[in-house]
Design a protein around this motif. Structure first.
Motif, PDB file in Angstrom:
ATOM      1  N   ILE A   5       0.846  -1.209   0.000  1.00  0.00           N
ATOM      2  CA  ILE A   5       0.000   0.000   0.000  1.00  0.00           C
ATOM      3  C   ILE A   5       0.880   1.257   0.000  1.00  0.00           C
ATOM      4  N   TRP A   6       1.992   1.214   0.738  1.00  0.00           N
ATOM      5  CA  TRP A   6       2.897   2.376   0.789  1.00  0.00           C
ATOM      6  C   TRP A   6       3.450   2.664  -0.606  1.00  0.00           C
ATOM      7  N   ASN A   7       3.868   1.638  -1.315  1.00  0.00           N
ATOM      8  CA  ASN A   7       4.404   1.827  -2.667  1.00  0.00           C
ATOM      9  C   ASN A   7       3.316   2.334  -3.616  1.00  0.00           C
ATOM     10  N   GLN A   8       2.100   1.844  -3.452  1.00  0.00           N
ATOM     11  CA  GLN A   8       1.000   2.331  -4.292  1.00  0.00           C
ATOM     12  C   GLN A   8       0.756   3.811  -4.037  1.00  0.00           C
ATOM     13  N   LEU A   9       0.827   4.225  -2.774  1.00  0.00           N
ATOM     14  CA  LEU A   9       0.645   5.641  -2.432  1.00  0.00           C
ATOM     15  C   LEU A   9       1.702   6.496  -3.112  1.00  0.00           C
ATOM     16  N   HIS A  10       2.949   6.016  -3.127  1.00  0.00           N
ATOM     17  CA  HIS A  10       4.016   6.797  -3.758  1.00  0.00           C
ATOM     18  C   HIS A  10       3.873   6.805  -5.270  1.00  0.00           C
ATOM     19  N   GLU A  11       3.382   5.721  -5.857  1.00  0.00           N
ATOM     20  CA  GLU A  11       3.146   5.725  -7.299  1.00  0.00           C
ATOM     21  C   GLU A  11       2.081   6.746  -7.686  1.00  0.00           C
ATOM     22  N   LEU A  12       1.156   7.025  -6.762  1.00  0.00           N
ATOM     23  CA  LEU A  12       0.121   8.035  -7.003  1.00  0.00           C
ATOM     24  C   LEU A  12       0.627   9.450  -6.721  1.00  0.00           C
ATOM     25  N   GLY A  13       1.873   9.566  -6.271  1.00  0.00           N
ATOM     26  CA  GLY A  13       2.442  10.888  -5.984  1.00  0.00           C
ATOM     27  C   GLY A  13       2.535  11.213  -4.514  1.00  0.00           C
ATOM     28  N   GLY A  14       2.134  10.257  -3.646  1.00  0.00           N
ATOM     29  CA  GLY A  14       2.199  10.490  -2.211  1.00  0.00           C
ATOM     30  C   GLY A  14       1.127  11.457  -1.743  1.00  0.00           C
ATOM     31  N   HIS A  15       1.083  11.583  -0.396  1.00  0.00           N
ATOM     32  CA  HIS A  15       0.107  12.515   0.180  1.00  0.00           C
ATOM     33  C   HIS A  15       0.668  13.059   1.476  1.00  0.00           C
ATOM     34  N   VAL A  16       0.323  14.303   1.754  1.00  0.00           N
ATOM     35  CA  VAL A  16       0.857  14.964   2.942  1.00  0.00           C
ATOM     36  C   VAL A  16       0.502  14.211   4.225  1.00  0.00           C
ATOM     37  N   THR A  17      -0.639  13.562   4.263  1.00  0.00           N
ATOM     38  CA  THR A  17      -1.049  12.854   5.484  1.00  0.00           C
ATOM     39  C   THR A  17      -0.265  11.565   5.693  1.00  0.00           C
ATOM     40  N   GLY A  18       0.474  11.107   4.660  1.00  0.00           N
ATOM     41  CA  GLY A  18       1.231   9.865   4.789  1.00  0.00           C
ATOM     42  C   GLY A  18       2.534  10.024   5.537  1.00  0.00           C
ATOM     43  N   GLU A  19       3.051  11.247   5.708  1.00  0.00           N
ATOM     44  CA  GLU A  19       4.329  11.430   6.381  1.00  0.00           C
ATOM     45  C   GLU A  19       4.273  11.023   7.849  1.00  0.00           C
ATOM     46  N   ALA A  20       3.094  11.068   8.453  1.00  0.00           N
ATOM     47  CA  ALA A  20       2.974  10.742   9.876  1.00  0.00           C
ATOM     48  C   ALA A  20       3.221   9.257  10.148  1.00  0.00           C
ATOM     49  N   VAL A  21       3.095   8.391   9.160  1.00  0.00           N
ATOM     50  CA  VAL A  21       3.260   6.945   9.390  1.00  0.00           C
ATOM     51  C   VAL A  21       4.547   6.420   8.772  1.00  0.00           C
ATOM     52  N   ARG A  22       5.375   7.289   8.202  1.00  0.00           N
ATOM     53  CA  ARG A  22       6.574   6.848   7.502  1.00  0.00           C
ATOM     54  C   ARG A  22       7.500   6.022   8.400  1.00  0.00           C
ATOM     55  N   ALA A  23       7.775   6.481   9.638  1.00  0.00           N
ATOM     56  CA  ALA A  23       8.732   5.799  10.522  1.00  0.00           C
ATOM     57  C   ALA A  23       8.276   4.362  10.826  1.00  0.00           C
ATOM     58  N   GLU A  24       6.996   4.167  11.121  1.00  0.00           N
ATOM     59  CA  GLU A  24       6.498   2.837  11.443  1.00  0.00           C
ATOM     60  C   GLU A  24       6.532   1.924  10.218  1.00  0.00           C
ATOM     61  N   VAL A  25       6.272   2.515   9.058  1.00  0.00           N
ATOM     62  CA  VAL A  25       6.348   1.730   7.821  1.00  0.00           C
ATOM     63  C   VAL A  25       7.771   1.242   7.594  1.00  0.00           C
ATOM     64  N   GLU A  26       8.757   2.104   7.849  1.00  0.00           N
ATOM     65  CA  GLU A  26      10.162   1.710   7.643  1.00  0.00           C
ATOM     66  C   GLU A  26      10.570   0.627   8.637  1.00  0.00           C
ATOM     67  N   ARG A  27      10.039   0.670   9.887  1.00  0.00           N
ATOM     68  CA  ARG A  27      10.352  -0.382  10.860  1.00  0.00           C
ATOM     69  C   ARG A  27       9.787  -1.719  10.396  1.00  0.00           C
ATOM     70  N   ARG A  28       8.582  -1.665   9.865  1.00  0.00           N
ATOM     71  CA  ARG A  28       7.990  -2.886   9.336  1.00  0.00           C
ATOM     72  C   ARG A  28       8.780  -3.404   8.123  1.00  0.00           C
ATOM     73  N   ALA A  29       9.321  -2.501   7.346  1.00  0.00           N
ATOM     74  CA  ALA A  29      10.115  -2.898   6.186  1.00  0.00           C
ATOM     75  C   ALA A  29      11.374  -3.642   6.629  1.00  0.00           C
ATOM     76  N   THR A  30      12.015  -3.169   7.726  1.00  0.00           N
ATOM     77  CA  THR A  30      13.208  -3.844   8.254  1.00  0.00           C
ATOM     78  C   THR A  30      12.867  -5.261   8.701  1.00  0.00           C
ATOM     79  N   ARG A  31      11.763  -5.404   9.420  1.00  0.00           N
ATOM     80  CA  ARG A  31      11.363  -6.741   9.874  1.00  0.00           C
ATOM     81  C   ARG A  31      11.043  -7.643   8.687  1.00  0.00           C
ATOM     82  N   ASN A  32      10.444  -7.068   7.675  1.00  0.00           N
ATOM     83  CA  ASN A  32      10.109  -7.862   6.499  1.00  0.00           C
ATOM     84  C   ASN A  32      11.371  -8.333   5.780  1.00  0.00           C
ATOM     85  N   ASN A  33      12.425  -7.466   5.784  1.00  0.00           N
ATOM     86  CA  ASN A  33      13.691  -7.868   5.162  1.00  0.00           C
ATOM     87  C   ASN A  33      14.306  -9.053   5.894  1.00  0.00           C
TER      88      ASN A  33
END
Length: 917
Positions: free
Chosen positions: A452-480
């Motif tokens: 969903i995060w990648n889909q949001l960025h393909e659409l150009g992103g949104h200002v309201t998405g910056e608030a969840v960026r840190a948690e998304v990156e933590r989940r990305a590390t665990r997924n790696n």
């Protein structure tokens, strides 16, 4: 030909059908002008119509081919599916193939029969509904550019559910046939008077006949008594109208009645129907247009049917005038219709501005025919207002209001192209919302979050998405980390290795993935590696122990792990496999039920000793003796003692003389060991026979020594010695004795026969022998009556046949419910069977066991009776003072006779009291 479908039809699917037959057993025809119709039945029970043409006609065949091609791509509900085959049926006259038409069979009645039944019932509502259905059918034909060409009551079938179906397509036309001459002129009076053989097929050819049927149904719906006056009364076979009604309308009683119908529209329709007979055939309008003629302009304007009103005004002739009071209403109707048509064009173009410009609520909102257009126009107007509200919410960055506005008007905006940019903004907001919802759940799918995060960025992103960026990156590390584990599993060697298992378990532990939902599918691989490592640890610690559980664990390790997994595994696992294999073989040898994990102490004693010893030797060689209990060891020891005896029995040659074979079997056999030995069973019968013969031979020796000739004869004739050669020292003497016995029997046979011939009754008793009498009476049947009479006189009395009361107690009480019965039997040459009965009263002298009413009765042979033990019978208190009697049975072959009854005594059953202390 239809009597034999296999020959008649070219289509293989029709060859197995059957054709409906009449009372004479012939195919039942339904004749028409150009064809004859038969009903057929397929093998699955479905029905179809077989339409066979009566005459040749190349053009008719061509027309059916064109019809078939046109209708294949259309769904016309009022027509029946049909198939035209140019060479479908064989002629009985010349054997050639001719055209055939097969159609679905339509169950139902003709329109004539249906209208008759409804009219007789007075069911006017059904007739009115039938008229509506007919109008829909006519419209449906016109919409599909189809002309039937012969609309009449017999070509309309009505099902039980009220569906109308058209049949008989000989006159039908589709666009490719228009302009050709009609092959038939149709049935009068349904056709326009001007129709003839030169008439061409045209789009309006059905208009007059459709109107005739419609007027008839409407007229009957208004007054069903018309049927009795114009059809039933005169015996007419069509729907109301006759040709003379149209030829001389001024003399038609039917026209006068129709013009007085209680339904005003029927009066108008009848008027126009008769008027149209004077029109040219191609000028006859459709039923719908005639219905329009029946409407008054005033009525149309009052009912707000402005389209019809304008249409009626447009069709007025030059001399027709509009009532001045209706002119304002007509003008308004014309403005409304013009506004509706303009709005229709604007909607078709999709121009929102033009739609809002031409939409005039005062002209269209109360316009029934414009209702769908008004709804679409209002939707477009509403869309513009909603988009303004969305622009305001976005400018204020009030995203919650933005979403709420969109959701509240989603149905309005869904199909509007101008809402596209707003829809993309909503999509971004929904993806941010989805991210927040997933991130609140620690067990949610990391890959879904990243997707969903990648889909949001393909659409150009949104200002309201910056608030969840840190948690998304933590989940990305665990997924790696999870992907690393997955890659490690995917790169695993084909057969597990110790090094890879250690690496995988260590990586899992360091990754901290326990409890992670995405890791659940991988956890099985890790657990399998952990299990293999634990097995190796267990193998190392318990490889010196010998137990059933331990050997099984080792075997499982060998089965699951490659021998190269660990250096110790191959040799020790092979040893465990050998031990378990020998153990299972011992289980099978001891007949342990399938599924028993161990050999129970209560093993089956009848197991094969040879198989037990074979399995035991395997177990010894594998070093697995400790796997079995002491009790099983005892069973193995028993098998070890039996096996030499079994092998010795197996070595006894069947070619030996019977005497030598008996000696060897008796020398080898040890009853104490072989009594329950399963492997010795094939020799048991030989052993028992040898043992029996040994006893008989000793008895023969004793009888010879005592010169007991009868005993020697009886012993030598025993079945056990049949075909068995006696020792030489006995054979000659026994043969002499048997020959003497044979001669004595022959002499007795001759004497008994002579007694019968000489009528010597006194000698009959002394010479009586049932077996000899059987032979004599079989050879000379005329003696049978004499034998029976002499038996009654000389043998039947108990004292004469040897049946007597025992010297010791004949009746002896054993306990309260049992008695012992004894008696002396006749000699064997008289009887081998006795019958015992318990009767309330002593039987008469001439009564046999079948003639008495007994509370108890039984029969037994000599070998079933023990003279010392007697016969034990169970008694019942009601038998008190009942007499016990016995009869001797004498089987003469041709008849079974009984001695006179011998009374053995009475039962004295004393009722015992029970005393309680």
């Amino acid at each position: 030909m239809l009597q034999t479908p296999k020959v008649a039809f070219r289509d293989t699917a029709l060859r197995d059908c059957t054709i409906e037959r009449n009372n004479l057993g012939q195919p039942k025809p339904r004749s028409g002008n150009f064809a004859t119709v038969y009903r057929g039945y397929r093998t699955d029970g479905s029905e179809f119509a077989v339409r066979v043409f009566n005459r040749q006609g190349d053009e008719r065949r061509e027309r059916y081919q064109l019809l078939n091609e046109y209708l294949q791509s259309r769904e016309v509900w009022c027509l029946v599916n049909f198939n035209y085959d140019e060479r479908g049926i064989r002629s009985a006259a010349d054997g050639k193939l001719y055209p055939l038409l097969t159609m679905d069979w339509v169950p139902g009645v003709t329109l004539y029969e249906w209208a008759r039944d409804r009219s007789r019932e007075g069911y006017q509502q059904a007739l009115a509904m039938g008229a509506d259905v007919w109008l829909q059918l006519v419209r449906h034909l016109a919409e599909n550019d189809i002309v039937h060409g012969d609309l009449q009551h017999g070509n309309v079938l009505v099902s039980a559910e009220g569906y109308f179906k058209l049949v008989d397509y000989d006159c039908m036309a589709v666009p490719s046939l228009l302009g050709r001459k009609n092959l038939e002129t149709g049935l009068v009076p349904y056709q326009h008077p001007a129709r003839n053989a030169e008439t061409t097929l045209s789009p309006g050819l059905d208009n007059f006949s459709a109107l005739v049927i419609y007027v008839a149904l409407r007229a009957l719906a208004a007054d069903s008594t018309l049927w009795s006056r114009y059809v039933d009364g005169p015996g007419y076979d069509k729907l109301l109208f006759r040709q003379e009604d149209f030829d001389r309308p001024q003399d038609s009683p039917l026209k006068r009645d129709l013009m007085q119908s209680p339904d005003e529209q029927v009066r108008d329709l009848a008027h126009y129907l008769f008027e149209l007979t004077r029109y040219e055939l191609n000028q006859v309008p459709s039923v719908d247009e005639v219905l329009l003629w029946c409407q008054s302009l005033d009525q149309l304007l009052t009912s707000r049917d402005w389209d019809a009103a304008v249409q009626l005004v447009r069709r007025m002739g030059a001399g027709e005038r509009i009532d001045p009071r209706l002119l304002p209403l007509v003008d308004q109707a014309q403005r409304r219709v013009a506004c509706r048509e303009a709005l229709q064009r604007a909607l078709d173009s999709g121009d929102s501005a033009e739609i809002q410009r031409v939409y005039q609520p005062e002209l269209l909102d109360d316009y029934p025919a414009a209702a769908p257009l008004v709804a679409r126009a209002k939707q477009i107007t509403e869309t513009a207002r909603v988009l303004e509200a969305l622009d305001a919410a976005r400018a204020a960055q009030n995203w919650q209001a933005y979403l709420q506005t969109w959701k509240a008007h989603q149905e309005t905006l869904n199909d509007r192209p101008e809402a596209g940019p707003y829809r993309q903004e909503v999509t971004k907001l929904l993806k941010v919302s989805a991210l927040r919802r997933l991130l609140r759940d620690p067990r949610s799918n990391d890959e879904k979050i990243l997707e969903i995060w990648n889909q949001l960025h393909e659409l150009g992103g949104h200002v309201t998405g910056e608030a969840v960026r840190a948690e998304v990156e933590r989940r990305a590390t665990r997924n790696n980390k999870l992907l690393t584990i997955k890659a490690l599993i995917e790169s695993a060697p084909r057969t597990p290795t110790l090094a890879h298992d250690k690496q995988l378990v260590e990586a899992w532990t360091e990754g901290g993935l326990n409890g992670h939902p995405r890791a659940a599918s991988l956890q099985g691989h890790v657990q399998a590696a952990q299990s293999r490592l634990q097995q190796i640890d267990h193998l190392t610690s318990s490889s010196q122990e010998v137990s059933l559980a331990g050997e099984r664990a080792l075997f499982e390790a060998a089965r699951k792990l490659d021998p190269a997994y660990h250096p110790l595994l191959r040799r020790r696992a092979q040893q465990a496999r050998d031990r378990l294999k020998a153990y299972r073989k011992l289980q099978e040898a001891l007949q342990v039920p399938e599924g028993e994990p161990e050999i129970p102490d209560a093993f089956l004693p009848h197991a094969s000793d040879m198989e037990v010893m074979e399995a035991w030797r395997l177990l010894e060689r594998s070093g697995g003796q400790k796997l079995i209990s002491d009790e099983v060891q005892c069973r193995v020891q028993l098998a070890a003692e039996r096996v030499p005896l079994i092998k010795a029995l197996q070595l006894i040659d069947k070619s030996l003389s019977p005497l030598e074979r008996d000696r060897r079997i008796l020398r080898v056999w040890k009853e104490g060991l072989l009594e329950t030995c399963e492997d010795a069973q094939p020799w048991r019968s030989l052993y028992e026979a040898a043992q029996h013969r040994e006893v008989v031979l000793r008895q023969i020796d004793d009888a010879l020594a005592a010169e007991d000739i009868d005993a020697v004869r009886e012993l030598a004739e025993l079945p056990i010695l049949r075909g068995f050669p006696l020792p030489d020292d006995k054979q000659q003497r026994v043969t002499q004795i048997l020959e003497q016995s044979r001669k004595a029997r022959v002499a007795r046979h001759q004497a008994l026969n002579a007694a019968l011939l000489d009528n010597n009754r006194s000698a009959f008793h002394d010479l009586f022998d049932r077996e000899l009498l059987q032979e004599i009476c079989q050879q000379y049947p005329h003696h049978q009556g004499v034998v029976c009479r002499w038996f009654e006189a000389e043998i039947a009395a108990p004292e004469r046949c040897g049946l007597s009361v025992a010297q010791d107690a004949s009746l002896e009480e054993i306990d309260a419910t049992h008695y012992r019965v004894r008696w002396n039997w006749p000699d064997a040459h008289i009887s081998e069977t006795c019958h015992l009965a318990v009767c309330a009263e002593p039987p008469q002298t001439q009564q046999g066991p079948r003639d008495v009413a007994a509370v108890f009765q039984t029969s037994l042979t000599r070998d079933q009776y023990n003279p010392q033990a007697g016969l034990e019978i169970e008694v019942s208190p009601p038998w008190h003072d009942h007499v016990v009697v016995v009869w001797a049975e004498v089987d003469l072959g041709f008849e079974v006779l009984f001695s006179q009854p011998l009374e053995l005594g009475r039962l004295q059953l004393v009722k015992r009291r029970r005393w309680f202390g």
